[in-house]
Write a protein that holds these residues in place. Structure first.
Motif, PDB file in Angstrom:
ATOM      1  N   GLN A   1      16.220  18.669  20.741  1.00  0.00           N
ATOM      2  CA  GLN A   1      16.299  19.074  19.337  1.00  0.00           C
ATOM      3  C   GLN A   1      17.410  20.087  19.065  1.00  0.00           C
ATOM      4  OE1 GLN A   1      11.738  19.691  19.383  1.00  0.00           O
ATOM      5  NE2 GLN A   1      12.249  19.483  17.219  1.00  0.00           N
ATOM      6  N   ILE A   2      17.831  20.791  20.105  1.00  0.00           N
ATOM      7  CA  ILE A   2      18.869  21.810  19.903  1.00  0.00           C
ATOM      8  C   ILE A   2      20.202  21.414  20.527  1.00  0.00           C
ATOM      9  CG2 ILE A   2      17.164  23.661  19.824  1.00  0.00           C
ATOM     10  CD1 ILE A   2      17.958  24.405  22.686  1.00  0.00           C
ATOM     11  N   LYS A   3      20.230  20.296  21.227  1.00  0.00           N
ATOM     12  CA  LYS A   3      21.445  19.893  21.931  1.00  0.00           C
ATOM     13  C   LYS A   3      22.616  19.771  20.964  1.00  0.00           C
ATOM     14  CE  LYS A   3      23.200  16.452  25.184  1.00  0.00           C
ATOM     15  NZ  LYS A   3      22.923  15.168  25.881  1.00  0.00           N
ATOM     16  N   ASP A   4      23.719  20.445  21.299  1.00  0.00           N
ATOM     17  CA  ASP A   4      24.960  20.394  20.518  1.00  0.00           C
ATOM     18  C   ASP A   4      24.757  20.766  19.048  1.00  0.00           C
ATOM     19  OD1 ASP A   4      26.324  19.538  22.789  1.00  0.00           O
ATOM     20  OD2 ASP A   4      25.818  17.446  22.396  1.00  0.00           O
ATOM     21  N   GLY A   5      23.908  21.735  18.798  1.00  0.00           N
ATOM     22  CA  GLY A   5      23.697  22.173  17.421  1.00  0.00           C
ATOM     23  C   GLY A   5      22.426  21.634  16.837  1.00  0.00           C
ATOM     24  N   GLY A   6      22.033  20.437  17.245  1.00  0.00           N
ATOM     25  CA  GLY A   6      20.714  19.882  17.049  1.00  0.00           C
ATOM     26  C   GLY A   6      20.148  19.781  15.653  1.00  0.00           C
ATOM     27  N   ILE A   7      18.879  19.358  15.629  1.00  0.00           N
ATOM     28  CA  ILE A   7      18.187  19.073  14.376  1.00  0.00           C
ATOM     29  C   ILE A   7      17.001  20.004  14.150  1.00  0.00           C
ATOM     30  CG2 ILE A   7      18.865  16.643  14.365  1.00  0.00           C
ATOM     31  CD1 ILE A   7      16.112  15.982  15.537  1.00  0.00           C
ATOM     32  N   LEU A   8      16.768  20.926  15.062  1.00  0.00           N
ATOM     33  CA  LEU A   8      15.643  21.845  14.920  1.00  0.00           C
ATOM     34  C   LEU A   8      15.827  22.709  13.676  1.00  0.00           C
ATOM     35  CD1 LEU A   8      13.065  22.994  16.464  1.00  0.00           C
ATOM     36  CD2 LEU A   8      14.610  24.819  17.214  1.00  0.00           C
ATOM     37  N   THR A   9      14.782  22.810  12.848  1.00  0.00           N
ATOM     38  CA  THR A   9      14.838  23.658  11.661  1.00  0.00           C
ATOM     39  C   THR A   9      14.158  24.992  11.957  1.00  0.00           C
ATOM     40  OG1 THR A   9      12.716  22.921  10.755  1.00  0.00           O
ATOM     41  CG2 THR A   9      14.678  21.596  10.213  1.00  0.00           C
ATOM     42  N   PRO A  10      14.448  26.031  11.168  1.00  0.00           N
ATOM     43  CA  PRO A  10      13.781  27.317  11.373  1.00  0.00           C
ATOM     44  C   PRO A  10      12.257  27.207  11.314  1.00  0.00           C
ATOM     45  CG  PRO A  10      15.688  27.613   9.973  1.00  0.00           C
ATOM     46  CD  PRO A  10      15.534  26.135  10.163  1.00  0.00           C
ATOM     47  N   ALA A  11      11.744  26.433  10.360  1.00  0.00           N
ATOM     48  CA  ALA A  11      10.293  26.277  10.238  1.00  0.00           C
ATOM     49  C   ALA A  11       9.711  25.602  11.473  1.00  0.00           C
ATOM     50  CB  ALA A  11       9.959  25.469   8.987  1.00  0.00           C
ATOM     51  N   GLU A  12      10.420  24.611  12.009  1.00  0.00           N
ATOM     52  CA  GLU A  12       9.943  23.926  13.214  1.00  0.00           C
ATOM     53  C   GLU A  12       9.960  24.859  14.414  1.00  0.00           C
ATOM     54  OE1 GLU A  12      11.345  19.340  12.148  1.00  0.00           O
ATOM     55  OE2 GLU A  12      12.680  20.683  13.262  1.00  0.00           O
ATOM     56  N   LEU A  13      10.965  25.724  14.483  1.00  0.00           N
ATOM     57  CA  LEU A  13      11.024  26.686  15.584  1.00  0.00           C
ATOM     58  C   LEU A  13       9.752  27.520  15.635  1.00  0.00           C
ATOM     59  CD1 LEU A  13      12.475  28.311  17.831  1.00  0.00           C
ATOM     60  CD2 LEU A  13      13.464  29.727  16.017  1.00  0.00           C
ATOM     61  N   VAL A  14       9.308  27.998  14.485  1.00  0.00           N
ATOM     62  CA  VAL A  14       8.124  28.853  14.434  1.00  0.00           C
ATOM     63  C   VAL A  14       6.885  28.119  14.929  1.00  0.00           C
ATOM     64  CG1 VAL A  14       6.643  30.238  12.926  1.00  0.00           C
ATOM     65  CG2 VAL A  14       9.105  30.222  12.570  1.00  0.00           C
ATOM     66  N   THR A  15       6.772  26.834  14.618  1.00  0.00           N
ATOM     67  CA  THR A  15       5.588  26.082  15.051  1.00  0.00           C
ATOM     68  C   THR A  15       5.535  25.934  16.569  1.00  0.00           C
ATOM     69  OG1 THR A  15       6.652  23.893  14.910  1.00  0.00           O
ATOM     70  CG2 THR A  15       5.619  24.758  12.908  1.00  0.00           C
ATOM     71  N   HIS A  16       6.671  26.096  17.231  1.00  0.00           N
ATOM     72  CA  HIS A  16       6.713  25.987  18.691  1.00  0.00           C
ATOM     73  C   HIS A  16       6.445  27.326  19.380  1.00  0.00           C
ATOM     74  CE1 HIS A  16       8.092  21.835  19.233  1.00  0.00           C
ATOM     75  NE2 HIS A  16       8.838  22.007  18.159  1.00  0.00           N
ATOM     76  N   MET A  17       6.334  28.400  18.606  1.00  0.00           N
ATOM     77  CA  MET A  17       6.246  29.730  19.195  1.00  0.00           C
ATOM     78  C   MET A  17       4.804  30.203  19.346  1.00  0.00           C
ATOM     79  SD  MET A  17       9.423  31.490  17.102  1.00  0.00           S
ATOM     80  CE  MET A  17       9.651  32.910  18.178  1.00  0.00           C
ATOM     81  N   HIS A  18       4.582  30.998  20.364  1.00  0.00           N
ATOM     82  CA  HIS A  18       3.296  31.671  20.549  1.00  0.00           C
ATOM     83  C   HIS A  18       3.219  32.837  19.567  1.00  0.00           C
ATOM     84  CE1 HIS A  18      -0.083  33.545  22.762  1.00  0.00           C
ATOM     85  NE2 HIS A  18       0.530  34.682  22.487  1.00  0.00           N
ATOM     86  N   GLN A  19       2.093  32.977  18.887  1.00  0.00           N
ATOM     87  CA  GLN A  19       1.940  34.044  17.903  1.00  0.00           C
ATOM     88  C   GLN A  19       1.072  35.157  18.481  1.00  0.00           C
ATOM     89  OE1 GLN A  19       3.778  33.723  15.291  1.00  0.00           O
ATOM     90  NE2 GLN A  19       4.295  31.570  15.584  1.00  0.00           N
ATOM     91  N   ALA A  20       1.708  36.241  18.903  1.00  0.00           N
ATOM     92  CA  ALA A  20       0.984  37.425  19.348  1.00  0.00           C
ATOM     93  C   ALA A  20       0.616  38.259  18.122  1.00  0.00           C
ATOM     94  CB  ALA A  20       1.843  38.230  20.320  1.00  0.00           C
ATOM     95  N   LYS A  21      -0.022  39.383  18.335  1.00  0.00           N
ATOM     96  CA  LYS A  21      -0.507  40.185  17.209  1.00  0.00           C
ATOM     97  C   LYS A  21       0.625  40.694  16.334  1.00  0.00           C
ATOM     98  CE  LYS A  21      -3.451  44.144  16.087  1.00  0.00           C
ATOM     99  NZ  LYS A  21      -4.278  45.249  16.639  1.00  0.00           N
ATOM    100  N   ASN A  22       1.710  41.174  16.963  1.00  0.00           N
ATOM    101  CA  ASN A  22       2.776  41.815  16.196  1.00  0.00           C
ATOM    102  C   ASN A  22       4.130  41.121  16.296  1.00  0.00           C
ATOM    103  OD1 ASN A  22       1.229  44.090  15.183  1.00  0.00           O
ATOM    104  ND2 ASN A  22       1.173  44.802  17.306  1.00  0.00           N
ATOM    105  N   PHE A  23       4.194  39.993  16.992  1.00  0.00           N
ATOM    106  CA  PHE A  23       5.460  39.272  17.105  1.00  0.00           C
ATOM    107  C   PHE A  23       5.201  37.831  17.525  1.00  0.00           C
ATOM    108  CE2 PHE A  23       4.612  41.119  21.266  1.00  0.00           C
ATOM    109  CZ  PHE A  23       4.901  40.089  22.153  1.00  0.00           C
ATOM    110  N   ALA A  24       6.218  36.995  17.335  1.00  0.00           N
ATOM    111  CA  ALA A  24       6.170  35.605  17.792  1.00  0.00           C
ATOM    112  C   ALA A  24       7.080  35.467  19.005  1.00  0.00           C
ATOM    113  CB  ALA A  24       6.619  34.663  16.683  1.00  0.00           C
ATOM    114  N   PHE A  25       6.760  34.515  19.887  1.00  0.00           N
ATOM    115  CA  PHE A  25       7.501  34.412  21.142  1.00  0.00           C
ATOM    116  C   PHE A  25       7.740  32.957  21.523  1.00  0.00           C
ATOM    117  CE2 PHE A  25       6.939  34.398  25.981  1.00  0.00           C
ATOM    118  CZ  PHE A  25       8.299  34.560  26.224  1.00  0.00           C
ATOM    119  N   LEU A  26       9.011  32.637  21.790  1.00  0.00           N
ATOM    120  CA  LEU A  26       9.364  31.347  22.378  1.00  0.00           C
ATOM    121  C   LEU A  26       9.753  31.596  23.826  1.00  0.00           C
ATOM    122  CD1 LEU A  26       9.962  28.263  22.016  1.00  0.00           C
ATOM    123  CD2 LEU A  26      12.354  28.939  21.677  1.00  0.00           C
TER     124      LEU A  26
END
Length: 390
Positions: free
Chosen positions: A190-215
């Protein structure tokens, strides 16, 4: 201004043509007629030369051919052998030819050319959140744990929407957290050579801790050296768009492109070290690499981790590394190991000096980036992604 390009990068030509300061861009790939190529290049005021088509020993002939007619700039691509790049820079200096350092995305190349040769004025301000990259002087300096601590404190006290992006090719950084997100290598296509990943999609892939998100970073050993500059830039740009503050866990291998791009794209760089002699020695080995890939000297702030008074004063390390001190964190000893085993953040440890020093550093970052203070602000709810977990 008319620009000539001796090279084969169509995307670079396309973006240069869109720049307001250019009247026309001519590329040698447009024709095989050498007479036409030479006649057209002689009408250009700036000629960009790719090292993929022109070798360093051929530069002198080009300089003589266009002497007094055009300014020449040599685009250096990355080579693992540092001396080769340094020697190429010397050749360019000898012939009065400008250079563009390696490991640049097309966008970075265009911005560099605009600023340096097209009268672009002040650098274009980056849109979105601030990016802070943390890099270690060697492995086991605690870059990941420290990045988490800063993210947790910034999110808790400053009311900022904070992300941590793992850009360590050799470790995903999923310790200290019971991880429930995707890994960087999961997003590779999704990110290869600039890719098609959107900001909203990035967030859905991240772990949500109490005070921050983490990829979490890369955990596929076959992809350690396969992330392009454009793919890393795309991930960082997506994070900038969604978050107020983006902390990049860059690991401790600046010869790897993930780490290097983290440093190149950051608004602020923090080098994390311990008091170990090997860690301090390693820092000086990195400096030639930073000079090789950056047209300007990279600036860093120093964070001394696991500091103990018995091994020397912080000022000694500051002077030895020639990097101004941001702050230090004490050695938590067994508590640090316990946090890793129990997968919880170091900010959960009841250690007054650690808490005090962490607070001081975040206060300095607040002053640097002008964040409005919101003491004890509840964690912001996420618009996208999984439900927050501890």
């Amino acid at each position: 201004m008319n620009i000539g390009f001796i090279g084969n990068d169509q995307e670079l030509c396309r973006q240069l043509r869109q720049a307001s300061q250019t009247e026309g861009v001519f590329s040698t790939q447009e024709t095989n007629d050498m007479e036409l190529i030479l006649d057209t290049l002689k009408t250009c005021k700036l000629i960009l030369i790719s090292d993929r088509l022109v070798q360093p020993h051929e530069l002198e002939s080009l300089k003589e051919l266009f002497l007094g007619k055009a300014e020449l700039v040599y685009l250096i691509s990355y080579k693992a052998d540092t001396p080769v790049i340094e020697e190429t820079k010397l050749v360019c200096m000898r012939h009065g030819i400008g250079i563009c350092h390696p490991k640049r995305t097309v966008e970075q190349l265009v911005e560099f050319i605009q600023q340096q040769y097209l009268g672009g004025g002040a650098p274009v301000s980056k849109q979105g959140g601030q990016v802070i990259a943390l890099v270690g002087t060697r492995g086991q300096t605690g870059v990941t744990a420290t990045t988490f601590s800063l993210a947790d404190e910034i999110g808790r006290r400053m009311g900022r929407k904070v992300a941590v992006i793992g850009l360590d090719a050799f470790s995903p950084g999923d310790t200290f957290i019971t991880y429930a997100g995707s890994y960087l290598n999961d997003l590779y296509t999704q990110i290869k050579d600039g890719g098609i990943l959107t900001p909203a999609e990035l967030v859905t892939h991240m772990h949500q801790a109490k005070n921050f998100a983490f990829l979490a970073g890369n955990m596929d050993i076959t992809k350690r050296y396969r992330y392009s500059s454009e793919s890393v830039a795309h991930v960082i740009a997506c994070a900038r768009e969604v978050f107020d503050v983006v902390l990049l866990d860059a690991g401790s291998n600046p010869d790897n492109n993930l780490c290097l791009q983290a440093l190149l794209h950051a608004d602020m760089r923090v080098v994390v070290t311990t008091q170990q002699p090997a860690a301090l020695t390693n820092w000086h080995r990195y400096i030639p690499l930073f000079r090789m890939v950056s047209s300007e000297s990279m600036s860093f702030m120093l964070l001394i981790n696991k500091w103990s008074k018995q091994w020397g004063d912080t000022k000694e390390i500051e002077r030895s590394m020639a990097v101004p001190l941001l702050g230090w964190l004490p050695d938590l000893k067994d508590d640090g190991m316990l946090c890793e085993m129990e997968r919880r953040l170091l900010t959960t440890v009841d250690h007054s000096k650690y808490t005090e020093q962490l607070k001081q550093m975040v206060d300095l970052l607040q002053s640097r980036f002008k964040w409005p203070a919101q003491e004890e602000t509840p964690a912001r709810k996420w618009r996208f992604g999984r439900r927050a977990t501890s």
